[in-house]
Structure formats: C-alpha cells, structure tokens
Design an enzyme around this catalytic site. Sequence first.
Site, mmCIF file in Angstrom:
data_model
loop_
_atom_site.group_PDB
_atom_site.id
_atom_site.type_symbol
_atom_site.label_atom_id
_atom_site.label_comp_id
_atom_site.label_asym_id
_atom_site.label_seq_id
_atom_site.Cartn_x
_atom_site.Cartn_y
_atom_site.Cartn_z
ATOM 1 N N HIS A 14 0.821 -1.209 0.000
ATOM 2 C CA HIS A 14 0.000 0.000 0.000
ATOM 3 C C HIS A 14 0.850 1.252 0.000
ATOM 4 O O HIS A 14 2.001 1.256 0.416
ATOM 5 C CB HIS A 14 -0.939 0.022 1.208
ATOM 6 N N CYS B 182 0.614 0.500 13.177
ATOM 7 C CA CYS B 182 1.792 0.350 12.329
ATOM 8 C C CYS B 182 2.127 1.732 11.778
ATOM 9 O O CYS B 182 1.306 2.646 11.846
ATOM 10 C CB CYS B 182 1.558 -0.661 11.200
#
Length: 651
Positions: A67, A183
């Site tokens: 991503h 994250c």
Amino acid sequence: MRITELLQETTIDLGVKVNSKEEAIDHLVDLMVSGGNITDREEYKQGILAREANGTTGIGGGIAIPHSKNAAVTKAGLASMTVPAGVDYEAMDGEPSDVFFMIAAPAEGSDLHLEALSRLSVILMDAEFKSSLLNAKSKEEYLQLINQKESEKFPEETEVKKEEPETAAETKEGYRVLAVTACPTGIAHTYMAAESLENKAKEMGIELKAETNGSGGAKNVLTKEEIENCDGIIVAADKNVEMARFDGKQVLKTKVADGINKPEELIQTILDGKASTYHHAGGSAEEETADDESLGRQVYKHLMNGVSHMLPFVIGGGILIALAFLFDNQEINPANFGKNTPLAATLKTIGEQAFGFMLPILAGFIAMSIADRPGLAVGFVGGALANGGYTFANIMSYDSSTAVSSGFIGALLAGFVGGYIMVLLRKLFDKLPNALEGLKPILLYPVCGILIMGVVMIAVNPVVGAINTGLNNFLSSMSGTSSILLGAVLGGMMSVDMGGPFNKAAYVFGTAQLTVANAGPEQYAIMAAVMAGGMVPPLAIALCTTFFKNRFTENERKSGVVNYIMGLSFITEGAIPFAAGDPIHILPPCIVGSAVAGALSMAFQCGLPAPHGGLFVIGVITNPLQYLLAVAAGAVVGMFLMSIIKKPLNK
C-alpha cells in the site's frame, strides 16, 4: 464504504504467474493504472517500494497487502490478484504469497476508504474465505465472495444489538484484556492485528477490546473505566502510542506483526500475569519501551534520533561551503579562499552557520530521545560546549583559535550524558511538593540541567578533546596501505545494509571528519571514500541490468535504468529493492565493488569537502578524474561479480 466500492473488475486479475516480488508489485501497479486511480505510475510505485523498505507487507498466511498513500493517487482504490503457484514476497512467516490486495490512498482528503481497508484486513483473516478467493473462477465470483463475506462479518449495527443483548452486560463488566495496535502507515497491519487478537480471544473464551491507531486516527478508543478494570494491555505497535493512561497496569509491548502471528501467546502472557507493570515517568515514547529493549538497541535508537535531525544541517551547510570553494577565485587571496568574491562569501557564510549547528543538534536530539523535551536544551548546550572546546583552564580568557574542540565524540557524550542527567533530575524532583509541579518544566529542569551539563562538559572537554585530537592526528598520519585499507572498509560498509546501522556508521564517521578544525586532505579523503562506496551499489545494478539482461526480469531492467541516476546522485537506497528481493546474489558483489571504490579513492588521494552530492559536487573533489575512475572501477567490479553469482533466469 464497502470493499466492493473500491475494487473494480478492471483492477482484478486471477490466476497470475509472477516470478518475484518486483514482478508482483509491477503487475498490481499496472492494474491500479487500468482502474484510473493514479496519475503517475512511477511516483505511486516508488511509494509502494518505500513502504516495503520499512518492512514487508507480506503479512503471512499467503496474503500480501502492499500500500501507498501519496500524491499520485487521485481516488482511493484497490487492485487485487491471485497467484495460484505463489511467489516469494518476503512474508513474515517465510511462506509464499498467493492472494494480493494493493491499496491506493490519496495523500490528502477524506479517509473514508480506511473503513473499507480495515474490513478487508478483518475478512482476510478467515483462512476458508481466503481459499475461496484463490479458487474463484471469474472476477464476478471474486467480487461476490467479498461482498458476501463483508455482509456476513459486518451486519447492521441495529441487528447486532437485537440479536446480542448480552454485549451490553459484557461491556459493563469490562474486558479482561485490552489491546492497542498500530503500524507506521496505519492502513493494513493495524487492523489485522486487532482482528487477530479479538478472534483468538473469542476462541479462548475471554473478552478483548482492541483500539486501532490508524492513519485516520484512533478508533475503538479504550476508556478510562475499561483500562482500570482490565487485567492488562497488549500494545502491538511499530510506532509511538499514548502510554500515560496505562500507568500502574500490566502492559506487554511488542511488534504489530506479533499481534497478527502470535495472538494466543500475547493474550496468555497477560492472563498469566507475566507482563511487567508499566510506570509512566512523563518521558518520551523511546523511554517507555526501554524495559523491553536491549541496551544496544536503546543506544542505537537514541543515536539515530540525533543523526537524523543532524543530517539536514550537515548536508545543506556542507554543500553550500563546497559550492563557495567552487565559485571562488583562490588567486585573489589564498588565505581567504572561499570568501574572496561576494557570491562565494555569501554561500560560505550561510553554509558555515548551518554546519555550525551540527554538533549541538546531534547532542540535543540524542538527549531529547532519552528524556523527552526537557533533554533538548540540556543536550544542545552540551553539544555547543563540546564544539567550542571550553575548559576550566580557558574559560576566563577563551580564544576560539586556540581552544581544542572535543568534536563529534564530545557531542555524542554530551547527548547521552545530558539525557540521563534529565532522567535523574526528574526522579529527584518527583519528591518535591505537588505545589511546585508547574515550576519544573519552566524553571527547575532547564536551570539545573543546563548548569550540571555545563560543568560536566567543561570538566571532561580536555580529556575528550585530547582523544579527538589524537584520533585526527592518527588519521592524518595514515598513508599508503593503511589509508587504502581504511577506504576499503568504509566503502564496503556503505553497501552492507544500504541505509542501515553499518551504512550510517560509515557515513557519520565521514561527515564527522568534516567538522574537524582546519580539516585537511586526510579528513576530506575519508568523506570521498565514503561517498564513492555509497555510489557503487545502484551503479553496479544499473550496469548489470544493461549488459547482462538475462539475469533480470523485464520490470527489473526498467527499474535498473533509474539506478544510474540514483548512483550518480549518491542515493544508495536506489539499490534496496534489488537487494531486498535477492540479497544473496546482490549484496556480496555490491560490497566488494564499494570496497574497491573506497580503496581506489584513498589510493588516488581524492578529497571531498562536501558531505553529499555525488556527481553534482565533482567540481570540488580533489583529483576529480581519478575519483570518477575509482567509482567506475567499483561499479564495473560489482557488475561482473553480480553477473557471475546471479545466474540467467529460466524462460
């Protein structure tokens, strides 16, 4: 927003065959382009590669979710493909990946897509569902499977309340275990860790609530009452989270990957009461993790915090100083070289001011990493005193021309000593009455901290200054074989991990020599060898993709061309995608080639007064033609070794 609203038939490809991680990324990027989600393919791909450089998005279980959130994305979207044969995507569990979802998120604007991304992360944790995707025969079936699973997993909230009235009672009693997941990008791993922990908790027959710290902000936030009533908290995060609220509770800190792959182990640790009790001291997030990290890891993180903040001053100031020499005329006044013309004087003055902040910034941000904001001023002052070479012997009649600076070593010492001085002061001042709490940050910390730091540095500067002078004299005395060996070691270190601890250690050593008062050819030679070593990896790879094309895929050959620019610009990181995809065959040739370049640079007595720039500062390098020869030789050696070790691909 549902997943099927972001995923189109044009961005789906089933039964794909790819041979490498690079090919997988390229295929998914092409799908994203076909969906009209991005305006600049290469910019978006670089964002994907940058995310991979921070840690693989191959989350295990055959799933990978690369991503990127950047300016090339015009609208949020998903691309997906299945690879029945699997491909090595450097997944966390070491297994091949066969189901891929690529995420495109706009750099700015609405974050509505995050809800769909969290849902995607949740449903992929179902192994049976994931298998059904892999076996889908058509794109229509693929979308239908996702739609059905999403509806099953996320029914209407009103229906949940009617069918599960006991939830309110359970919430009222509280959760035995709480969790926080996060994250660095806050897109996929955050939600998958939360889902993994919640699912495992249900299997174990306990209630667990997980807060997700995604890029759209914290969701499902833990309340004060829930924290008070729980047995403990699992913090599965790769970035800083708010910790003060957990003071006095049992807390287990770990990586977000452990939340995905080791949920039962983490939960059981809390249930067994084996996690340590967390005590918040008001310090930085770095300090909060100290109990869970080795001493070496703590020191490295504090040092890198200082180095990362220091580098803009070093690079900006150093290159401006180098340009001043380039545009000046030495014949006007050799003793004033660098300031003989208005342009040169302007550049050198600005560069010297920026460069002069290097050591105080290094010390200040090391101290801040250890002791949070109160450490910044203390470390900054300590670094300035180290740089100036102040001692009790010269403080009454200070003369900068005769003072012996303790330099880089002194600044390192000031940073760590200053940080721990503030940690000690905080503990001592905790015993003061609460009425003085407001005076601590604005009066007690800065006055006491700076005074103690100043006395310590003035006392140790003579010793550290002597060590610094001895080191510089030793480097100045190196010649012949010894200097060539040093160049080979520093050059090779630049390729060992391409931006990691070894690379940074060599680079910081090189830049530190530029801060030496009256630095001469020996100090400049070290910086030249370091930059030569750093330029080689991208160039060696670029040459190999050009002259030995059968060793690389078509997409790798296309990316190889970009490495010519990366290498010539001294951007070693351009080699990271290749090294990460095939470290065994890429790293050894690069290390050898870089060592050759560093050694030859030393042998040719090349010197570099600038800390960066690559080919763009060739005009200020001593013996520039020999320097280019050294870099070219290293790149060619790396290319030939790579062509020998890396066998032709099977067609």
